[in-house]
Design an enzyme around this catalytic site. Structure first.
Site, PDB file in Angstrom:
ATOM      1  N   LYS A 128       0.789  -1.109  -0.135  1.00 47.67           N
ATOM      2  CA  LYS A 128      -0.210  -0.002   0.062  1.00 47.67           C
ATOM      3  C   LYS A 128       0.953   1.140   0.089  1.00 47.67           C
ATOM      4  CE  LYS A 128      -1.730   1.947   3.566  1.00 47.67           C
ATOM      5  NZ  LYS A 128      -2.672   2.418   4.644  1.00 47.67           N
ATOM      6  N   ASP A 146      -6.302   0.502   0.451  1.00 41.73           N
ATOM      7  CA  ASP A 146      -6.431   0.761   1.842  1.00 41.73           C
ATOM      8  C   ASP A 146      -7.794   0.444   2.283  1.00 41.73           C
ATOM      9  OD1 ASP A 146      -8.330   2.742   0.987  1.00 41.73           O
ATOM     10  OD2 ASP A 146      -7.514   4.327   1.889  1.00 41.73           O
TER      11      ASP A 146
END
Ligand code: SF4
Length: 221
Positions: A128, A146
């Protein structure tokens, strides 16, 4: 009753979703304030379990005191911890940022690398964080999964998984590569404003007619 099949790979539906997101959020960019790739890397590590607003409040002062990988690598853990405390999990984050800075100095001449493989080898940097940095400062396509992207992708039937890596691969398969960066950011904006975790604002949602979420709140009338 047979379970309704998800329309995960329905290209027409995906194209409609992208079109509506573009119309709703024509201009998107990361909300984490930064002046260079290293600052965005640090800010993204700090953003775990914390809002961008809180991170910006902390980095405003932090980056006045510690600016470079050398500064962070040389600072004591306690010094970093004190400066980043409001972001939560501050001991772990301080350790990761310090070790990440050391690794940048030892292996990358103090520069933030520009590939996913190199980035995810840095301490404290997962896919991420790596994709945030690649997309926002190097304009390299990547899907950031996310909490918002994971939740909304599942609600919209774009994936059936809860695993962030699997979600990332599912999305890469159905979203055109040129849209990857913008799509992630649009879902983040959308998740904050409309498709919220606890109470999604379904009756006002621009994607209402395309959404298969079984718990969606129905429009009156
Ligand atoms: S209809 Fe509701 S659950 Fe579906 S995308 Fe919109 S806000 Fe989210």
């Amino acid at each position: 009753m047979a379970k309704k099949p998800l329309r995960v790979k329905d290209k027409t539906r995906v194209a409609k979703i992208l079109k509506i997101l573009k119309a709703t959020y024509p201009e998107v960019k990361t909300q984490l304030r930064h002046a260079n790739p290293f600052q965005l890397l640090v800010a993204t590590i700090l953003s775990a379990q914390c809002t961008d607003k809180q991170v910006n409040g902390v980095t405003n002062e932090l980056f006045k005191k510690l600016r470079t990988p050398y500064d962070f690598a040389s600072a004591s853990n306690e010094t970093i911890e004190k400066l980043i405390r409001p972001t939560g999990y501050f001991r772990n984050k301080a350790k990761n940022i310090k070790n990440c800075s050391k690794s940048l100095l030892e292996k990358h001449d103090g520069q933030v690398p520009q590939t996913l493989d190199e980035l995810i080898k840095l301490p404290g940097v997962g896919r991420k964080t790596a994709n945030v940095v690649l997309g926002s400062v190097f304009n390299i396509p990547g899907i950031v999964v996310d909490t918002h992207v994971a939740r909304i992708s599942k609600r919209l039937g774009l994936t059936e998984s809860n695993n962030p890596v699997k979600i990332e691969y599912d999305l890469m398969e159905i979203i055109p590569r040129k849209n990857w960066n913008v799509f992630s950011l649009q879902l983040i904006y959308f998740g904050r404003a409309i498709c919220k975790a606890r109470k999604p604002l379904c009756p006002t949602c621009p994607l209402y007619d395309l959404c298969d979420y079984p718990d969606k709140i129905f429009k009156p009338g």
